[in-house]
Design an enzyme around this catalytic site. Structure first.
Site, mmCIF file in Angstrom:
data_model
loop_
_atom_site.group_PDB
_atom_site.id
_atom_site.type_symbol
_atom_site.label_atom_id
_atom_site.label_comp_id
_atom_site.label_asym_id
_atom_site.label_seq_id
_atom_site.Cartn_x
_atom_site.Cartn_y
_atom_site.Cartn_z
ATOM 1 N N LYS A 193 -6.960 26.924 -4.286
ATOM 2 C CA LYS A 193 -8.358 26.815 -4.708
ATOM 3 C C LYS A 193 -9.146 25.985 -3.695
ATOM 4 C CE LYS A 193 -10.907 24.012 -6.931
ATOM 5 N NZ LYS A 193 -12.208 24.108 -6.228
ATOM 6 N N GLU A 268 -3.048 13.830 -1.141
ATOM 7 C CA GLU A 268 -3.594 13.218 0.066
ATOM 8 C C GLU A 268 -5.005 12.793 -0.308
ATOM 9 O OE1 GLU A 268 -5.613 12.534 2.970
ATOM 10 O OE2 GLU A 268 -5.363 14.579 3.725
ATOM 11 N N GLU A 399 -14.688 3.905 -0.523
ATOM 12 C CA GLU A 399 -14.807 4.955 0.489
ATOM 13 C C GLU A 399 -16.225 5.525 0.446
ATOM 14 O OE1 GLU A 399 -12.494 8.617 -0.154
ATOM 15 O OE2 GLU A 399 -11.997 8.520 1.976
HETATM 16 P P1 NAP Z 1 -13.056 16.005 -5.218
HETATM 17 O O1 NAP Z 1 -13.832 16.206 -6.444
HETATM 18 O O2 NAP Z 1 -11.847 15.150 -5.248
HETATM 19 O O3 NAP Z 1 -12.683 17.472 -4.670
HETATM 20 C C1 NAP Z 1 -11.481 17.876 -4.051
HETATM 21 C C2 NAP Z 1 -10.983 19.176 -4.673
HETATM 22 O O4 NAP Z 1 -10.591 18.937 -6.018
HETATM 23 C C3 NAP Z 1 -12.046 20.265 -4.748
HETATM 24 O O5 NAP Z 1 -11.434 21.526 -4.549
HETATM 25 C C4 NAP Z 1 -12.525 20.109 -6.168
HETATM 26 O O6 NAP Z 1 -13.152 21.244 -6.670
HETATM 27 C C5 NAP Z 1 -11.243 19.828 -6.888
HETATM 28 N N1 NAP Z 1 -11.398 19.208 -8.208
HETATM 29 C C6 NAP Z 1 -12.416 18.453 -8.674
HETATM 30 N N2 NAP Z 1 -12.191 18.072 -9.945
HETATM 31 C C7 NAP Z 1 -10.998 18.591 -10.298
HETATM 32 C C8 NAP Z 1 -10.208 18.555 -11.477
HETATM 33 N N3 NAP Z 1 -10.607 17.886 -12.574
HETATM 34 N N4 NAP Z 1 -9.024 19.204 -11.485
HETATM 35 C C9 NAP Z 1 -8.592 19.868 -10.394
HETATM 36 N N5 NAP Z 1 -9.300 19.949 -9.258
HETATM 37 C C10 NAP Z 1 -10.485 19.307 -9.195
HETATM 38 O O7 NAP Z 1 -13.980 15.487 -4.075
HETATM 39 P P2 NAP Z 1 -15.586 15.639 -4.017
HETATM 40 O O8 NAP Z 1 -16.176 15.483 -5.363
HETATM 41 O O9 NAP Z 1 -15.874 16.893 -3.315
HETATM 42 O O10 NAP Z 1 -15.939 14.393 -3.108
HETATM 43 C C11 NAP Z 1 -16.029 13.108 -3.700
HETATM 44 C C12 NAP Z 1 -15.370 12.065 -2.852
HETATM 45 O O11 NAP Z 1 -14.009 12.401 -2.633
HETATM 46 C C13 NAP Z 1 -15.918 11.929 -1.455
HETATM 47 O O12 NAP Z 1 -17.061 11.150 -1.415
HETATM 48 C C14 NAP Z 1 -14.771 11.287 -0.749
HETATM 49 O O13 NAP Z 1 -14.776 9.916 -0.988
HETATM 50 C C15 NAP Z 1 -13.569 11.896 -1.406
HETATM 51 N N6 NAP Z 1 -13.004 13.013 -0.610
HETATM 52 C C16 NAP Z 1 -11.849 12.799 0.048
HETATM 53 C C17 NAP Z 1 -11.321 13.813 0.823
HETATM 54 C C18 NAP Z 1 -10.055 13.621 1.582
HETATM 55 O O14 NAP Z 1 -9.836 14.305 2.567
HETATM 56 N N7 NAP Z 1 -9.167 12.762 1.149
HETATM 57 C C19 NAP Z 1 -11.960 15.035 0.937
HETATM 58 C C20 NAP Z 1 -13.144 15.243 0.208
HETATM 59 C C21 NAP Z 1 -13.639 14.210 -0.552
HETATM 60 P P3 NAP Z 1 -14.762 21.366 -6.550
HETATM 61 O O15 NAP Z 1 -15.104 21.119 -5.133
HETATM 62 O O16 NAP Z 1 -14.970 22.750 -6.941
HETATM 63 O O17 NAP Z 1 -15.309 20.343 -7.478
#
Ligand code: NAP
Ligand code: MG
Length: 495
Positions: A193, A268, A399
């Protein structure tokens, strides 16, 4: 977006690809969502909708998991030789390379990153990853364990099964590669996904999965929202393992969701990586290195060098050097040839990052450069260097995931190490010094999954990557990743 003198023409295939609603890839077929719904994909440089994609939900995840289960248990995949499996993975790498420009353009339009960066970083690194992992397919071995002449005991390293993979938007294609490569090398099957913000390159990749000849159902790609499709995948009872990259907050939800059938979990997650500069460092490399440690990919890197610790005597020098580097960065649409830094990926991230800037200011920090959103359309934030920071500020602890570095002077090395380690995260760190003994001593003391010395953001598929503490579970890439996708079986025969 129209072509200007500085913006290349959008590739025909890319135009076509984004011009029609994209379906999802289940069991080797392109299908609509069971609900018939689609969702919009935005161009972060303009804030406008640029494509529509089928919106996967629980029902689609069920269909995809069923296909992945079937492909894991019957058909060509489980009986294929390791060598043939390796060839398919290599072939997938070759196909991505042949379509490098299309991938780079899609990535730039979808995520906002400079096209020039996607061409030399995201896409080639994904190609490398598949080529590296292709080699592992034939090198997965067990041991014989000669504990008694009465028994023949040996281990088998077997694929873990059906794997759910959930990836973020910061390196959409590369994160798909990091996940798919080892899963395929070990003989698993996958439901992937992609992030709602950036689903396009994973869908183009699925076309190449089919073209490479990877059997139906081995790789399924279901775009959709995290709270629906992602949650359904993480909690699915017929999924053997979930591999997640994203926020620590969602990582914790994944762990809870996985508890139902105790599927294996690898994570990760986020970081707040300390980047440590000693006064004896080679400043001609250190300053640009410290700038790119935070500004690469607009700071949207889990391993971004977001806490910059500089030895007191050189603090002003290094800060003003990084400030100069920040001033040189041309912020603009990723598709423009002159752009060094594109927009943040979404309105949500823009609000998040500007919220952190405000929080920093209200706690007494100051921006020597940047500190604001760029006016006009799109989600642009100025490259920012914050000083007058202290370890208790939110901007020093959390972060930010944007182009914002928080600088602090240090004088005592033991205190510095304690402070660098005083974080709930432990993903990466760096040390800049000419004293190589000191560098290695400090590398040992830093609680981080990667420590760079006199460099930053150096990646290779052969080097394991992952986090201490709340930065994750497990290591991706290198041979370590094979452990995340295999089960060990001990076989013991009386002879
Ligand atoms: P996120 O919500 O953690 O998204 C990462 C993935 O998880 C996306 O595919 C997201 O889908 C999915 N996801 C979200 N809620 C979920 C749930 N309840 N169950 C299963 N999967 C779920 O990250 P974000 O909201 O895009 O970004 C927020 C913060 O995360 C950023 O500001 C940053 O601090 C951190 N981040 C870290 C990384 C990294 O490489 N470690 C990468 C991105 C973001 P959707 O996108 O469809 O919601
Ligand atoms: Mg999200």
């Amino acid at each position: 977006m129209s072509a200007t003198a500085s913006a290349p023409q959008i590739h025909n295939r890319v135009q076509q690809f984004i011009g029609t609603p994209r379906k999802m890839f289940i069991n080797g077929k392109w299908v609509e969502a069971a609900s018939g719904k689609t969702f919009p994909v935005y161009n972060p440089a303009t804030g406008e909708v640029m494509a529509r994609v089928a919106e996967g939900d629980r029902e689609d995840i069920n269909r995809a998991v069923k296909a992945a289960r079937k492909a894991f248990e019957s058909g060509p995949w489980p009986v294929m030789t390791a060598s043939d499996r390796g060839r398919l993975i290599w072939q997938l790498g070759d196909l991505i390379e042949q379509h490098l420009e299309e991938f780079a353009q899609l990535e730039s339009l979808d995520n906002g990153k400079p096209l020039s960066v996607a061409r030399v970083a995201d896409v080639p690194l994904a190609v490398d990853l598949f080529h590296y992992m292709a080699g592992w397919a034939t090198k997965i071995e067990g041991n014989t364990i000669p504990f008694s002449p009465k028994y023949l005991a040996y281990t088998r390293r077997e694929p873990i099964g059906v794997v759910g993979q959930i990836i973020p938007w910061n390196f959409p294609l590369l994160m798909a590669a990091w996940k798919l490569g080892p899963a395929l090398a070990t003989g698993c099957t996958v439901v992937l996904k992609p992030a709602e913000q950036t689903p396009l390159s994973a869908l183009l990749l699925a076309e190449l999965v089919a073209e490479a000849g990877i059997p139906d159902g081995v790789v399924n790609v279901v775009p959709g929202y995290g709270e629906t499709a992602g949650a359904a995948l993480a909690s699915h009872n017929d999924v053997d393992k979930v591999a997640f990259t994203g926020s620590t907050e969602v990582g914790k939800l994944i762990v809870q969701a996985a508890a139902g059938n105790l599927k294996k979990v690898s994570l990760e997650l986020g970081g707040k990586s300390p980047n440590i500069v000693f006064d004896d460092a080679d400043m001609s490399k250190t300053i640009s290195g410290a700038a790119s440690a935070i500004f690469f990919n607009h700071g949207q890197c889990c391993c971004a060098g977001s806490r910059l610790y500089v030895e007191k005597s050189m603090f002003d020098n290094v800060v003003s050097g990084v400030v100069d580097e920040a001033k040189k960065i041309k912020v603009g649409p990723g598709f423009d040839a002159e752009t060094d830094m594109g927009p943040l990926v979404s309105k949500e991230q823009l609000d998040r990052v500007t919220g952190y800037l405000q929080s920093g200011f209200s706690e007494g920090a100051e921006a020597v450069v940047g500190g604001r959103k760029k006016s006009g359309a799109g989600y642009f934030v100025e490259p920012t260097v914050m000083v007058k920071t202290n370890p208790n500020m939110k901007i020093m602890r959390e972060e930010i995931f944007g182009p914002v570095v928080c600088a602090m002077p240090f004088s005592d090395v033991d205190k510095l190490i304690a402070e660098a380690n005083q974080s709930e995260y432990g993903l990466a760190a760096a040390v800049w010094t000419r004293d190589i003994s000191k560098a290695h001593r400090i590398a040992e003391k830093l609680r981080a999954g990667t420590v760079w010395i006199n460099c930053y953001n150096v990646f290779d598929p052969a080097m394991p990557f992952g986090g201490y503490k709340q930065s994750g579970w497990g290591r991706e890439m290198g041979h370590d990743v094979l452990e995340l996708y295999t089960e060990v079986k001990a076989v013991c025969a009386a002879i």
